[in-house]
Design an enzyme around this catalytic site. Structure first.
Site, short mmCIF file in Angstrom:
data_model
loop_
_atom_site.label_atom_id
_atom_site.label_comp_id
_atom_site.label_asym_id
_atom_site.label_seq_id
_atom_site.Cartn_x
_atom_site.Cartn_y
_atom_site.Cartn_z
N HIS A 40 -23.53 -33.58 34.51
CA HIS A 40 -23.36 -34.43 33.26
C HIS A 40 -21.94 -34.13 32.87
CE1 HIS A 40 -23.93 -30.39 31.41
NE2 HIS A 40 -25.15 -30.15 31.26
N HIS A 58 -34.60 -20.80 28.72
CA HIS A 58 -33.80 -21.95 28.44
C HIS A 58 -34.50 -23.41 28.96
CE1 HIS A 58 -30.30 -24.52 27.68
NE2 HIS A 58 -29.55 -24.36 28.74
N GLU A 111 -33.17 -26.27 28.86
CA GLU A 111 -32.41 -27.57 29.67
C GLU A 111 -33.16 -28.03 30.85
OE1 GLU A 111 -28.01 -27.60 29.83
OE2 GLU A 111 -28.18 -29.61 30.28
N ASP A 151 -32.50 -28.54 33.92
CA ASP A 151 -32.41 -27.90 35.29
C ASP A 151 -32.99 -26.71 35.18
OD1 ASP A 151 -30.42 -27.23 33.12
OD2 ASP A 151 -29.00 -26.50 34.38
N HIS A 181 -26.97 -21.56 26.31
CA HIS A 181 -26.20 -22.62 25.91
C HIS A 181 -26.67 -23.59 25.19
CE1 HIS A 181 -25.65 -26.75 28.34
NE2 HIS A 181 -24.57 -26.65 27.60
N ASP A 191 -27.99 -19.33 31.26
CA ASP A 191 -26.76 -20.03 31.66
C ASP A 191 -25.43 -19.03 31.71
OD1 ASP A 191 -27.70 -22.60 32.18
OD2 ASP A 191 -27.19 -23.25 30.30
N TYR A 244 -16.91 -22.86 35.04
CA TYR A 244 -18.08 -22.95 34.41
C TYR A 244 -18.06 -22.48 33.09
CZ TYR A 244 -23.35 -21.93 33.67
OH TYR A 244 -24.52 -21.69 33.39
N HIS A 276 -27.61 -19.71 37.15
CA HIS A 276 -26.85 -20.51 38.08
C HIS A 276 -25.77 -19.58 39.21
CE1 HIS A 276 -27.95 -24.51 36.51
NE2 HIS A 276 -27.43 -23.89 35.49
FE1 FEO Z 1 -27.96 -25.44 29.97
FE2 FEO Z 1 -28.33 -24.73 33.42
O1 FEO Z 1 -28.63 -25.41 31.69
#
Ligand code: FEO
Length: 397
Positions: A24, A78, A80, A82, A145, A164, A192, A225
């Site tokens: 994004h 989380h 989101e 992903d 996040h 995150d 990041y 991540h």
């Molecule tokens: Fe806020 Fe890796 O997603």
């Protein structure tokens, strides 16, 4: 990828996305990973899932450790996509006794998947979940996040599963921080932070304070991540402390776009003035640099100077894009100025200056406009602007 035991009976079972190049609006030239963790105890818990197209990778990873049907709890740190994209299929497969999340997590899961029938259990900061010999402590980390985000801390393993936070977008076959090049690792972590978390810096400061107050003994941080911090997790905590205080260095970033190289000549002259004052300068032409790479450099830059030619009574679209992006990420305490060439109307410098003032940059100068191509005298003025900003940068120590 093979599952990896990161602590006794704690396994990485995530997926590596070697091919993603845009997250994004963030350039992920080196891909990313979606980390998911499986804890085997009297009860078995899966922490987060992966992006939907990576469901098979996750299932393959889980099967290397345990029959998926034996998983008792799905813990959603989380929502989101992903990390949650594979949730519907995973719930079908494992039929968990509980789907554990924050209150905002439940709300977001319902808003994404519309499944009132899932066995939700809402937890708050301070609540714990016993898996047998291991206990999970939950800590809500709103806006790090998303409003739903939370950390899970396993005290017996001194392991913080941090969602995150502390992540990096970097696809590697290695799983641990001490197995990769350190400058590259920290460059990814900084990029990041600059592109995802900078605007939440006050909350990061608060969170670091809470973690310290709670006296959490952490010897490993496993983000959702990138690489897992096992060699010295305090190094990344210290970096987050520095970044979230928005500490800057004697550095200036000049970011610009140019139609016929006049604005570029001005950028170089301003850069020379800054360098002459003792400041480290980096120039970024937005035609060849991605906004997220520039943002990574703005993270510790004390001065950010924007340049644009005037186009159609405004600034060039790349510069408008960059300003919009920087504004959203809310760097504070920066010195700014604008410059640019024009043909007849010349609004770009004024518009950039207004944007810098709105972002509460310290604008030291009304900026420099040059009609068509700069003369030697014009470039001297640009050098003087660089000097002026350079001295202000150096005065701050
Ligand atoms: Fe806020 Fe890796 O997603």
């Amino acid at each position: 990828m093979k599952s990896t035991e990161i602590k006794p009976n704690v396994h990485w079972v995530g997926a590596i996305d070697w091919n993603i190049r845009d997250f994004h609006g963030y350039s992920t030239y080196k891909g990313t990973t979606y980390n998911s963790f499986l804890v085997k105890d009297e009860k078995i818990a899966l922490f987060d899932t992966v992006k939907k197209p990576f469901l098979s990778d996750l299932v393959h990873g889980i099967r290397q450790v345990v029959d998926p049907i034996k998983i008792d709890y799905l813990i959603v740190n989380h929502v989101e996509m992903d990390h949650s994209g594979a949730i519907p299929e995973i719930i079908e497969l494992i039929k968990p006794e509980k789907v554990i999340c924050s209150e905002m997590g439940k709300k977001a899961l319902l808003e994404h998947f519309h499944r009132e029938d899932w066995p939700f259990e809402v937890v708050k900061s301070g609540q714990t979940l016993s898996l047998g010999s291991k206990t999970v402590h939950f800590l809500e980390t709103r806006m790090l996040h998303w409003p739903d985000s939370m950390f899970s801390y396993i005290a017996e393993d001194r392991l913080l599963i941090s969602s995150d936070a502390f992540g990096q977008h970097w696809a590697t076959s290695e799983r641990f921080d001490d197995e990769v090049d350190q400058p590259e690792l920290f460059a990814h972590a900084a990029k990041y932070y600059a592109n995802i978390l900078l605007l939440y810096s006050p909350l990061v400061q608060k969170l670091l304070g809470s973690v310290q107050k709670m006296g959490l003994d952490i010897d490993m941080i496993a983000p959702d991540h990138g690489l897992i911090w096992r060699s010295n997790p305090s190094k990344i905590i210290q970096a987050y402390d520095t970044w979230s205080q928005q500490q800057t260095t004697r550095k200036a970033v000049i970011v610009y776009d140019t139609m016929w190289q006049s604005t570029e000549l001005m950028a170089k002259a301003i850069g020379a003035g800054l360098a002459d004052a003792g400041v480290s300068v980096k120039l970024y032409n937005l035609k060849v640099n991605h906004r997220s790479d520039v943002m990574a450099q703005i993270l510790d830059a004390r001065a950010v100077i924007f340049g644009s030619s005037t186009l159609n009574n405004g600034m060039l679209p790349t510069v408008a894009d960059m300003l919009c992006y920087v504004k959203g990420l809310r760097p504070v305490g920066r010195i700014g100025a604008a410059f640019g060439s024009y043909g007849w109307s010349g609004e770009a410098v004024k518009l950039i200056t207004q944007a810098l003032e709105e972002m509460k940059f310290e604008v030291l100068d009304p900026g420099i406009r040059v009609k068509f191509a700069p003369t030697h005298e014009d470039l001297k003025r640009c050098g003087e602007l660089g000097h002026k900003i350079g001295h202000a940068v150096m005065e701050q120590g």
